[in-house]
Enzyme design. Sequence first.
Site, PDB file in Angstrom:
ATOM      1  N   HIS A  85     -25.743 -17.701-104.186  1.00  0.00           N
ATOM      2  CA  HIS A  85     -25.251 -18.917-103.287  1.00  0.00           C
ATOM      3  C   HIS A  85     -27.211 -19.282-102.937  1.00  0.00           C
ATOM      4  CE1 HIS A  85     -26.229 -21.607 -99.775  1.00  0.00           C
ATOM      5  NE2 HIS A  85     -25.171 -20.961 -99.536  1.00  0.00           N
ATOM      6  N   ARG A 122     -28.108 -29.130 -96.216  1.00  0.00           N
ATOM      7  CA  ARG A 122     -27.823 -30.202 -97.729  1.00  0.00           C
ATOM      8  C   ARG A 122     -26.883 -30.737 -96.776  1.00  0.00           C
ATOM      9  NH1 ARG A 122     -26.691 -26.499-102.313  1.00  0.00           N
ATOM     10  NH2 ARG A 122     -26.839 -25.092-100.837  1.00  0.00           N
TER      11      ARG A 122
END
Length: 634
Positions: free
Chosen positions: A249, A269
Amino acid sequence: MVEIERHDYDVIVIGAGGAGLRAAIETRMRGLRTAVVCKSLFGKAHTVMAEGGIAASMGNVNSSDDWQVHYRDTMRGGKFLNNWRMAELHAKEAPQRVWELETYGALFDRTGDGRISQRNFGGHEYPRLAHVGDRTGLELIRTLQQKIVSLQQDDHAEHGDYEARLRVFAECTVTELLLDSGRIAGAFGYWRENGRFIRLHAPTVVLATGGIGKSFKVTSNSWEYTGDGHALALRAGASLINMEFVQFHPTGMVYPPSVKGILVTESVRGDGGVLRDCEGRRFMFDYIPEVFKDSYADDEQEADRWYSDPHGNRRPPELLPRDEVARAINNEVKEGRGTPHGGVYLDVASRLSTEEITRRLPSMYHQFRELADVDITSEKMEVGPTCHYVMGGVEVDPDTAAARVPGLFAAGEVAGGMHGSNRLGGNSLSDLLVFGRRAGLGAEQYLRQLGADRPEASEPDVDAAARRALAPFDAGESPAAENAYTVHAELQQIMNDLVGIIRDGDEMRSALESLAELERRSRNLAVMEGNRQFNPGWHLALDMSNMLLVSECVAKAAVRRTESRGGHTRDDHPEMDPAWRRTVLACSWRDGAVEVTEQEQPPVRADLLELFELAELRKYFTEEELTGIPDGST
Ligand code: FAD
């Protein structure tokens, strides 16, 4: 031999995360006597940590979304290595599973007009993740537990016994699957609290044990992720596919060292956060790969306009699939543009108001406040890649979740195929529900065909399982005795350094030599102190053989795949090679060693291929495979 308690069931579900609980609900609702076994406390499975949401094309926020778009995104994310049938079932059934969850009592965040709200995530064309703030996994587990309890209430009303048809064996670790002539006959394990042994007899086992992240030093995964289900399946005769694909990740915490690897959800995000180098530059525009150029904005203005006008603009590159973002961050740090603690900056403070941040990202706010003394409403976070998810797992039939061993089923992160070479965020929670349910159905179907011809585990097999579990107590006196914590730390370092985010053939071969040496040493793993009552040293000694076996699968498959694709990036073979797309690497266990073989993927069904433009398919497929495929109309 020692006394061992015995229980008889129709189905044993190993794992009480989303996949295991959904499978157990299905088998119990179909009247089967079901045992759920989990090594953690009930309700503490990995699923509870899921933050961002569950992907399902309900089209609540953007009505253009449908299962075909979700299917396309999933295949693109996995670089077309996904088992196409699993990806199809997943995309089609995910919305139904989310709505069903609300009938069990879940309550997702809502849109202004009262529908289930959906948020943006990397690689998903439309806002698609149903969520509960950034604590979606908690709601999912809470709801599935509630459903389990309500089924137990029904059993009490009908049979006077809450556990008549559904019992949870919590804090109980399975160490072996029991077989009868190659068919599943049950499982053997121990109670973590008192160390006593337990044997569960049943003709079907659903593996739902999650992932393998604890083999790596920097990981978002919790202590449970020691690859037990992968190893149990392999030793029982099943095959594991796609083991070379491990997802890093992009955004784990990098500081302070004690919390390195803890996840920073992609929702940061998705909700507008951006990545910056040490000079404040948004670097992701430099890293849009050729295959995604048409869909991602190449300047900040367009990227920012996308949040309010997704139809007229292309997506920000911070929302590229995870493998792309993780590699970009890795490169920035390597080239000296990182933060003081070896990460990059994730900035949401300059993008959203304080009120929005604390409302949309409450866990992140508290996580940084409490663990790093950073206020994300006014300061940037420091983040870097962390081992997060394994795409590889038990090879299963897409429709029934059946493994190659009769009576064995697998669902959730322990199963392979669905996500190809790279999973999109949010696609795990939906995977758990879709294939957890299907595994339950598959087990029922198998039992029906089996009739009265039930396999039975032999006494010598059970005794042998007990002996193997006790071996670390005998090794303590030996001069060659090894400490499980030392071996674990060495394994994690090897996997992180040599089979991590960027790989190289020579390094991986050297990793394999080190793994072989660790495996040899691990035969002398010893319990250094204490007895069988809650003894973490003993537990780790038993887990080590699983982690070593699974790591060997990862490294051997990674050496064999001489290309870069999704969660497998090689410095010495940096390009994606269409000739490899159709090949799946399968690991099996033969004569005490992991053997890797090449398997050909079945060709994608024509109507599914036609969902893509031919020009796009050409980036992934060989010309030979595309002969006769008409240009798609998407
Ligand atoms: P788990 O939930 O991990 O459950 C595994 C179970 O198996 C546990 O009960 C464990 O005790 C048991 N078990 C293991 N070995 C044994 C054994 N030997 N004997 C008995 N029991 C055993 N995915 C998304 O889609 N959306 C997200 O927003 C998201 N956020 C995430 C955030 C974090 C921090 C992490 C780490 C992951 C996230 N993921 C997310 C991924 C997702 O949470 C996992 O892939 C998923 O929960 C795995 O579910 P599972 O049911 O397969 O296994």
